[in-house]
Design a protein around this motif. Structure first.
Motif, PDB file in Angstrom:
ATOM      1  N   TYR A 183       0.840  -1.205   0.000  1.00  0.00           N
ATOM      2  CA  TYR A 183       0.000   0.000   0.000  1.00  0.00           C
ATOM      3  C   TYR A 183       0.873   1.252   0.000  1.00  0.00           C
ATOM      4  CZ  TYR A 183      -4.701  -1.902   0.972  1.00  0.00           C
ATOM      5  OH  TYR A 183      -5.923  -2.508   0.903  1.00  0.00           O
ATOM      6  N   LEU A 184       1.917   1.225   0.829  1.00  0.00           N
ATOM      7  CA  LEU A 184       2.778   2.407   0.956  1.00  0.00           C
ATOM      8  C   LEU A 184       3.324   2.822  -0.410  1.00  0.00           C
ATOM      9  CD1 LEU A 184       4.403   4.452   2.721  1.00  0.00           C
ATOM     10  CD2 LEU A 184       6.189   2.727   2.864  1.00  0.00           C
ATOM     11  N   PHE A 185       3.843   1.852  -1.155  1.00  0.00           N
ATOM     12  CA  PHE A 185       4.437   2.193  -2.454  1.00  0.00           C
ATOM     13  C   PHE A 185       3.343   2.608  -3.445  1.00  0.00           C
ATOM     14  CE2 PHE A 185       7.692  -0.919  -0.804  1.00  0.00           C
ATOM     15  CZ  PHE A 185       8.553   0.086  -0.394  1.00  0.00           C
ATOM     16  N   SER A 186       2.190   1.921  -3.420  1.00  0.00           N
ATOM     17  CA  SER A 186       1.117   2.275  -4.349  1.00  0.00           C
ATOM     18  C   SER A 186       0.636   3.696  -4.093  1.00  0.00           C
ATOM     19  CB  SER A 186      -0.082   1.329  -4.199  1.00  0.00           C
ATOM     20  OG  SER A 186       0.319   0.021  -4.153  1.00  0.00           O
ATOM     21  N   ILE A 187       0.334   3.987  -2.832  1.00  0.00           N
ATOM     22  CA  ILE A 187      -0.279   5.301  -2.584  1.00  0.00           C
ATOM     23  C   ILE A 187       0.750   6.416  -2.727  1.00  0.00           C
ATOM     24  CG2 ILE A 187      -2.079   4.324  -1.112  1.00  0.00           C
ATOM     25  CD1 ILE A 187      -0.672   5.794   1.218  1.00  0.00           C
ATOM     26  N   THR A 188       2.032   6.105  -2.527  1.00  0.00           N
ATOM     27  CA  THR A 188       3.047   7.133  -2.782  1.00  0.00           C
ATOM     28  C   THR A 188       3.059   7.475  -4.270  1.00  0.00           C
ATOM     29  OG1 THR A 188       4.359   6.275  -0.959  1.00  0.00           O
ATOM     30  CG2 THR A 188       5.493   7.730  -2.485  1.00  0.00           C
ATOM     31  N   ALA A 189       2.929   6.439  -5.113  1.00  0.00           N
ATOM     32  CA  ALA A 189       2.863   6.700  -6.561  1.00  0.00           C
ATOM     33  C   ALA A 189       1.635   7.536  -6.893  1.00  0.00           C
ATOM     34  CB  ALA A 189       2.825   5.367  -7.313  1.00  0.00           C
ATOM     35  N   PHE A 190       0.491   7.181  -6.295  1.00  0.00           N
ATOM     36  CA  PHE A 190      -0.727   7.958  -6.571  1.00  0.00           C
ATOM     37  C   PHE A 190      -0.582   9.396  -6.068  1.00  0.00           C
ATOM     38  CE2 PHE A 190      -2.915   3.645  -6.402  1.00  0.00           C
ATOM     39  CZ  PHE A 190      -2.955   3.535  -7.779  1.00  0.00           C
ATOM     40  N   PHE A 191       0.073   9.545  -4.918  1.00  0.00           N
ATOM     41  CA  PHE A 191       0.277  10.890  -4.364  1.00  0.00           C
ATOM     42  C   PHE A 191       1.091  11.744  -5.347  1.00  0.00           C
ATOM     43  CE2 PHE A 191       2.840  13.835  -1.709  1.00  0.00           C
ATOM     44  CZ  PHE A 191       1.810  14.543  -1.122  1.00  0.00           C
ATOM     45  N   MET A 192       2.075  11.126  -5.960  1.00  0.00           N
ATOM     46  CA  MET A 192       2.907  11.889  -6.895  1.00  0.00           C
ATOM     47  C   MET A 192       2.119  12.238  -8.160  1.00  0.00           C
ATOM     48  SD  MET A 192       6.574  10.083  -6.328  1.00  0.00           S
ATOM     49  CE  MET A 192       7.564  11.336  -7.092  1.00  0.00           C
ATOM     50  N   ILE A 193       1.276  11.304  -8.613  1.00  0.00           N
ATOM     51  CA  ILE A 193       0.464  11.599  -9.801  1.00  0.00           C
ATOM     52  C   ILE A 193      -0.542  12.707  -9.477  1.00  0.00           C
ATOM     53  CG2 ILE A 193      -1.239  10.646 -11.413  1.00  0.00           C
ATOM     54  CD1 ILE A 193       0.171   7.900 -10.967  1.00  0.00           C
ATOM     55  N   GLY A 194      -1.235  12.555  -8.354  1.00  0.00           N
ATOM     56  CA  GLY A 194      -2.193  13.595  -7.938  1.00  0.00           C
ATOM     57  C   GLY A 194      -1.499  14.928  -7.719  1.00  0.00           C
ATOM     58  N   GLY A 195      -0.293  14.871  -7.168  1.00  0.00           N
ATOM     59  CA  GLY A 195       0.485  16.098  -6.950  1.00  0.00           C
ATOM     60  C   GLY A 195       0.866  16.752  -8.268  1.00  0.00           C
ATOM     61  N   ALA A 196       1.169  15.927  -9.276  1.00  0.00           N
ATOM     62  CA  ALA A 196       1.539  16.487 -10.585  1.00  0.00           C
ATOM     63  C   ALA A 196       0.363  17.285 -11.167  1.00  0.00           C
ATOM     64  CB  ALA A 196       1.946  15.358 -11.531  1.00  0.00           C
ATOM     65  N   PHE A 197      -0.860  16.787 -10.971  1.00  0.00           N
ATOM     66  CA  PHE A 197      -2.031  17.540 -11.454  1.00  0.00           C
ATOM     67  C   PHE A 197      -2.150  18.876 -10.713  1.00  0.00           C
ATOM     68  CE2 PHE A 197      -3.651  13.151 -12.473  1.00  0.00           C
ATOM     69  CZ  PHE A 197      -3.541  13.309 -13.839  1.00  0.00           C
ATOM     70  N   ALA A 198      -1.853  18.851  -9.410  1.00  0.00           N
ATOM     71  CA  ALA A 198      -1.916  20.098  -8.634  1.00  0.00           C
ATOM     72  C   ALA A 198      -0.876  21.095  -9.145  1.00  0.00           C
ATOM     73  CB  ALA A 198      -1.686  19.804  -7.150  1.00  0.00           C
ATOM     74  N   VAL A 199       0.307  20.587  -9.482  1.00  0.00           N
ATOM     75  CA  VAL A 199       1.353  21.466 -10.029  1.00  0.00           C
ATOM     76  C   VAL A 199       0.832  22.126 -11.307  1.00  0.00           C
ATOM     77  CG1 VAL A 199       3.632  21.472 -11.129  1.00  0.00           C
ATOM     78  CG2 VAL A 199       3.280  20.204  -9.010  1.00  0.00           C
ATOM     79  N   GLY A 200       0.206  21.311 -12.165  1.00  0.00           N
ATOM     80  CA  GLY A 200      -0.365  21.856 -13.406  1.00  0.00           C
ATOM     81  C   GLY A 200      -1.367  22.957 -13.134  1.00  0.00           C
ATOM     82  N   MET A 201      -2.244  22.729 -12.166  1.00  0.00           N
ATOM     83  CA  MET A 201      -3.266  23.744 -11.833  1.00  0.00           C
ATOM     84  C   MET A 201      -2.632  25.023 -11.325  1.00  0.00           C
ATOM     85  SD  MET A 201      -6.425  21.873 -10.012  1.00  0.00           S
ATOM     86  CE  MET A 201      -5.524  20.730  -9.037  1.00  0.00           C
ATOM     87  N   ARG A 202      -1.684  24.847 -10.390  1.00  0.00           N
ATOM     88  CA  ARG A 202      -1.089  26.052  -9.781  1.00  0.00           C
ATOM     89  C   ARG A 202      -0.279  26.840 -10.812  1.00  0.00           C
ATOM     90  NH1 ARG A 202      -4.170  27.952  -6.540  1.00  0.00           N
ATOM     91  NH2 ARG A 202      -2.846  29.673  -7.120  1.00  0.00           N
ATOM     92  N   LEU A 203       0.371  26.129 -11.736  1.00  0.00           N
ATOM     93  CA  LEU A 203       1.087  26.850 -12.800  1.00  0.00           C
ATOM     94  C   LEU A 203       0.097  27.630 -13.651  1.00  0.00           C
ATOM     95  CD1 LEU A 203       3.751  24.297 -14.079  1.00  0.00           C
ATOM     96  CD2 LEU A 203       4.176  26.547 -13.072  1.00  0.00           C
TER      97      LEU A 203
END
Lengths: 100, 546
Positions: free
Chosen positions: B39-59
């Motif tokens: 779970y730790l590795f899976s959700i860390t990957a999802f966190f990074m993907i979700g975070g990438a979308f946030a980066v796109g929005m904030r940019l």
């Protein structure tokens, strides 16, 4: 915890009742009963659900703790229905005047 | 003649990490600790993907006209950010990773009650892969809330695929909750009575109640959504004879309690951190324990505050407003009790405690602004503005993610058998705190000034605050990357951790080595004292301080 053995014929009987109720649901849907069509379908569904939980899921032989959890599930379902319906039933109400 | 010297090899004692090797020993494991790591590795990957979308929005939001993306793409960005972060990171984060790893260790059990169901739950997180596939094939633009009739009739994006992803992940949540409830009821070690349980366990018990009772409702709602979208069943779309507000009722019946699925385990972590790093028993153990259960119950009675402006009846709105205020009471009990725990404690400022401090401050701001939103008259003004967004992120990111990071640092020595670099960790905690506030505090002001959420463009007078928020997001992003780097390093190269590096109380620290063996304990632990029995130590420490 002790498990009492349920005779196979009880399961077969419950299964037969469930099948019969399924046919009843179909038959009732062909009748023109207005809003009672819905009430009849839901009533039959509740009866079927009760039979499944009681016999196939062995609630009848289960401990009081298991029964408490089932009751909690039903209570939570009731919360959903009561609160959603509280919205639907009060949508047409007029705003209160200055009542204080 | 050559004499060769062989370096003496220090063999690690057998533990859950080195007992078996090979990918099959991980993917088909029924060991709760290994599943927790999956779970730790899976959700860390999802966190990074979700975070990438946030980066796109904030940019995009650094310019009033939208810097990079079309409005259609922006709609997909915030939708996928929300869906991935909520369903595939926040909901599974603490329960599935830390809960899975720690609950058997904390109660003195060899594993969870249903190890194979635990594996099945772990496999269900594969729903996240379906969600990522939906992104790869074009994305979805309904918002994470899937509001009908847009989602059922008008959206021409991948609604069904995303809904299936959420549906499958829901089973992960239900099965995990079910496993925790049965484990906590049935598998406690001798002497581990209900009122000796660590508060982490109490908070997970409360969380599990919500998972088991609430998640099926959102699953059914998703099925209904699919029926309407695919077969035009008239359930939510008014044109087909349905009611869109019914969708909102059903969706929020789960999704408001779901925010407590996210925050309650975080509160459990904070209770553990505060007591350990204050070297003092939790103040008012019973109140903190029962406040978790009270939050779980009350959380099901407040969902209508999401519908104040949706066409819900005014009287239902008043009722939901009143009930929403009530949920603040048990939350406040926790905050007051944590504060009282620290009073005259022997506080040490290790990294997990820094995150706990961050949690208390940020969650309090998030919680109190929740009271603004529970007030109908204010909510009417700030609905769908950045005020709501800031409130939500203060509780979920400022609260929950802080707790998650604090928990990961606290139990890192137990999970890996290694210590992390304390200096870097403290620095990262500070960066996260600064970056977080810089990102989200301006959003309170933006919302109060009337900037609506979910728009790719905005009025030019909002630009400076938006740029400030985007700058904060970049700092926050760095703050999240630093721990990923040093924790990955420490896992391999960090110094060996002793069994109980924090001198903490609890079976996982006192009775199980770091990392634990496959079946957790060499012999069945017997519990003879209450939780957090720091005894005279805290009294002496307090006396020494005068």
């Amino acid at each position: 915890m002790t498990h009492s053995i349920v005779p196979a014929k009880v399961y077969a009987g419950v299964w037969a009742v469930l099948i019969a109720l399924t046919f009843t649901t179909v038959a009732v849907s062909k009748l023109e009963l207005g809003e009672y069509n819905f009430i009849a379908a839901m009533t039959i569904a509740v009866i079927k659900g009760t039979l499944v939980v009681t016999f196939f899921m062995n609630l009848k032989q289960s401990s009081s703790m298991i029964r408490l959890f089932v009751a909690a599930g039903l209570f939570w379902l009731a919360i959903m229905f009561v609160f959603v319906l509280s919205d639907y039933f009060s949508r047409g109400w007029q705003p209160l005047g200055q009542w204080w | 003649m050559n004499i060769t010297f062989e370096q003496p090899k220090i063999k690690e004692s057998p533990n859950y990490l080195n007992i078996q090797y090979g990918w099959q020993s991980w993917l088909f494991t029924t060991d709760h600790k290994r599943i927790a790591l999956l779970y730790l590795f899976s959700i860390t990957a999802f966190f990074m993907i979700g975070g990438a979308f946030a980066v796109g929005m904030r940019l995009n939001l650094t310019s009033p006209h939208g810097l990079l993306f079309s409005p259609e793409t922006y709609n997909k960005l915030f939708t996928m950010h929300g869906i991935i972060m909520i369903f595939f990171f926040l909901i599974p984060s603490i329960p599935a990773v830390l809960g899975n790893f720690l609950i058997p260790l904390m109660i003195g059990a060899r594993d969870l009650a249903f190890p194979r169901i635990n594996l099945l739950a772990g496999i269900c997180i594969i729903g996240g892969v379906v969600a990522v596939a939906a992104v790869a094939s074009g994305g979805v633009d309904t918002g994470w809330t899937f509001y009908a009739p847009f989602s059922t009739t008008y959206s021409n994006t991948h609604v069904i695929m995303t809904a299936v992803a959420v549906f499958v992940a829901g089973f992960s949540s239900i099965l995990t909750g079910l496993n925790f409830i049965v484990t906590i009821h049935k598998m406690r070690a001798p002497g581990m009575t209900w009122f000796r349980l660590p508060l982490f366990v109490w908070s997970h018990y409360a969380t599990s109640i919500i998972q088991v009772l609430g998640t099926p409702v959102v699953a059914i709602t998703i099925v209904l959504l699919g029926l309407e979208r695919l077969f035009h069943a008239g359930i939510f779309d008014p044109k087909l004879g349905g009611d869109p507000i019914l969708f909102q009722h059903l969706f929020w019946f789960y999704s408001h309690p779901a925010v407590y699925i996210m925050i309650l385990p975080g509160m459990g972590v904070i209770s553990e951190l505060i007591t350990c790093f204050s070297h003092k028993a939790v103040f008012g153990y019973g109140f903190v324990a029962f406040s978790s259960v009270a939050i779980a119950i009350l959380s099901f009675l407040v969902w209508g505050h999401h519908l104040f402006v949706s066409g819900q009846s005014m009287y239902a709105g008043m009722l939901f407003s009143l009930l929403s205020f009530m949920v603040a009471v048990p939350s406040a009990i926790k905050v007051f009790n944590w504060t009282a725990t620290m009073y005259r404690g022997s506080i040490s400022y290790d990294t997990p405690m820094l995150y706990a401090f961050g949690f208390i401050g940020l969650f309090t701001i998030g919680g109190l602004t929740g009271l603004f939103l529970a007030t109908v008259a204010i909510d009417v003004l700030v609905t769908d503005t950045y005020f709501v967004l800031a409130h939500f992120h203060y509780t979920m990111v400022g609260g929950m993610v802080m707790a998650y990071l604090g928990g990961i640092h606290f139990w890192f020595p137990k999970i890996t058998g290694r210590m992390y670099p304390e200096g870097w960790a403290r620095f990262a905690a500070l960066v996260v705190f600064v970056g977080f506030n810089l990102t989200f505090f301006p959003q309170f002001i933006l919302g109060y000034l009337g900037m609506p959420r979910r728009y790719a463009t905005y009025a030019p007078e909002f630009q400076s605050l938006n740029v400030l928020s985007s700058a904060g997001a970049s700092i926050l992003g760095v703050g999240y990357l630093i721990p990923m780097i040093y924790l990955a390093w420490a896992w391999n190269r960090g110094p060996r951790a002793p069994q109980n590096p924090w001198n903490a109380k609890g079976l996982e620290w006192e009775k199980s080595p770091s990392p634990p063996p496959t079946f957790n304990f060499d012999e069945m632990p017997v519990v003879t004292e209450n939780a957090y029995n720091y005894g005279d130590e805290s009294v002496h420490a307090a006396e020494a301080r005068g």
